[in-house]
Design a protein around this motif. Structure first.
Motif, PDB file in Angstrom:
ATOM      1  N   VAL A  18       0.870  -1.178   0.000  1.00  0.00           N
ATOM      2  CA  VAL A  18       0.000   0.000   0.000  1.00  0.00           C
ATOM      3  C   VAL A  18       0.904   1.223   0.000  1.00  0.00           C
ATOM      4  O   VAL A  18       1.685   1.422   0.938  1.00  0.00           O
ATOM      5  CB  VAL A  18      -0.921   0.008   1.236  1.00  0.00           C
ATOM      6  CG1 VAL A  18      -1.822   1.232   1.224  1.00  0.00           C
ATOM      7  CG2 VAL A  18      -1.754  -1.262   1.297  1.00  0.00           C
ATOM      8  N   VAL A  19       0.819   2.023  -1.066  1.00  0.00           N
ATOM      9  CA  VAL A  19       1.750   3.156  -1.195  1.00  0.00           C
ATOM     10  C   VAL A  19       0.990   4.438  -1.464  1.00  0.00           C
ATOM     11  O   VAL A  19      -0.072   4.422  -2.096  1.00  0.00           O
ATOM     12  CB  VAL A  19       2.765   2.916  -2.339  1.00  0.00           C
ATOM     13  CG1 VAL A  19       3.756   1.843  -1.949  1.00  0.00           C
ATOM     14  CG2 VAL A  19       2.070   2.541  -3.625  1.00  0.00           C
ATOM     15  N   PRO A  20       1.515   5.568  -0.983  1.00  0.00           N
ATOM     16  CA  PRO A  20       0.864   6.847  -1.272  1.00  0.00           C
ATOM     17  C   PRO A  20       0.873   7.106  -2.775  1.00  0.00           C
ATOM     18  O   PRO A  20       1.827   6.785  -3.468  1.00  0.00           O
ATOM     19  CB  PRO A  20       1.715   7.870  -0.524  1.00  0.00           C
ATOM     20  CG  PRO A  20       3.012   7.186  -0.225  1.00  0.00           C
ATOM     21  CD  PRO A  20       2.722   5.732  -0.172  1.00  0.00           C
ATOM     22  N   ARG A  21      -0.215   7.692  -3.283  1.00  0.00           N
ATOM     23  CA  ARG A  21      -0.305   7.999  -4.705  1.00  0.00           C
ATOM     24  C   ARG A  21       0.812   8.939  -5.132  1.00  0.00           C
ATOM     25  O   ARG A  21       1.201   9.830  -4.377  1.00  0.00           O
ATOM     26  CB  ARG A  21      -1.649   8.671  -4.996  1.00  0.00           C
ATOM     27  CG  ARG A  21      -2.809   7.760  -4.787  1.00  0.00           C
ATOM     28  CD  ARG A  21      -3.735   7.815  -5.993  1.00  0.00           C
ATOM     29  NE  ARG A  21      -4.560   6.624  -5.979  1.00  0.00           N
ATOM     30  CZ  ARG A  21      -5.909   6.641  -5.999  1.00  0.00           C
ATOM     31  NH1 ARG A  21      -6.543   7.791  -6.051  1.00  0.00           N
ATOM     32  NH2 ARG A  21      -6.583   5.513  -5.988  1.00  0.00           N
ATOM     33  N   PRO A  22       1.311   8.754  -6.364  1.00  0.00           N
ATOM     34  CA  PRO A  22       2.340   9.676  -6.868  1.00  0.00           C
ATOM     35  C   PRO A  22       1.802  11.105  -6.858  1.00  0.00           C
ATOM     36  O   PRO A  22       0.634  11.323  -7.170  1.00  0.00           O
ATOM     37  CB  PRO A  22       2.571   9.203  -8.316  1.00  0.00           C
ATOM     38  CG  PRO A  22       1.995   7.842  -8.407  1.00  0.00           C
ATOM     39  CD  PRO A  22       0.931   7.728  -7.353  1.00  0.00           C
ATOM     40  N   GLY A  23       2.649  12.042  -6.490  1.00  0.00           N
ATOM     41  CA  GLY A  23       2.226  13.441  -6.482  1.00  0.00           C
ATOM     42  C   GLY A  23       1.707  13.898  -5.137  1.00  0.00           C
ATOM     43  O   GLY A  23       1.742  15.083  -4.836  1.00  0.00           O
ATOM     44  N   LEU A  24       1.244  12.973  -4.312  1.00  0.00           N
ATOM     45  CA  LEU A  24       0.794  13.366  -2.971  1.00  0.00           C
ATOM     46  C   LEU A  24       1.995  13.574  -2.062  1.00  0.00           C
ATOM     47  O   LEU A  24       2.995  12.863  -2.166  1.00  0.00           O
ATOM     48  CB  LEU A  24      -0.080  12.272  -2.366  1.00  0.00           C
ATOM     49  CG  LEU A  24      -1.537  12.237  -2.770  1.00  0.00           C
ATOM     50  CD1 LEU A  24      -2.270  11.219  -1.925  1.00  0.00           C
ATOM     51  CD2 LEU A  24      -2.168  13.606  -2.593  1.00  0.00           C
TER      52      LEU A  24
END
Lengths: 91, 91
Positions: A10-16
């Motif tokens: 589970v990874v933070p969305r790119p750009g966030l």
């Protein structure tokens, strides 16, 4: 039914923004690891799941990610289904 | 020098209690995902690192894990070094 071992990332969305990643990056810089240019932090989940097939195991895991394990607004998830670990014989 | 993307997985040692995993497991059970038998939670770190070679990138990451990223008493870590993302030309 078989037992499957799932790895879910589970990874933070790119750009966030990723404040935890930023904190780790500056901690690394203060330890003189200046070569580190970006850090992003995610969650790693290992699940041991009983399912009729690896497709069923994956579908179940997707539902769990959408309902509980990942934040649908800010996080993406990936699921790897491992080999069946053992057969379970119903009593 | 090149940029490398590293994936670092930090996981609790086998046999150690994992209270976060237990909490997730009982949350899943209360949502009727009774097929989940074990949950273990780790940290996933993506680092963008400048290094002369992939071996250097890995050695640096090992040092960072030992000093900061992983708890040597309770956690194990694995490092995957990805392909070089881009060449960086010194100014």
């Amino acid at each position: 039914m078989s037992r499957f071992r799932l790895e879910i990332r589970v990874v933070p969305r790119p750009g966030l923004l990723d404040p935890e990643g930023k904190a780790i990056q500056s901690a690394l810089h203060s330890l003189d690891y200046e070569q580190v240019h970006e850090v992003r932090v995610g969650k790693l989940l290992y699940l041991n799941v009983e399912a009729a097939s690896s497709e069923h195991a994956r579908e179940g895991a997707e539902a769990m990610c959408k309902r509980l394990l990942a934040n649908p607004v800010t996080e993406d998830f990936e699921i790897d289904v491992g080999e069946a670990v053992e057969q379970t014989v119903p009593a």
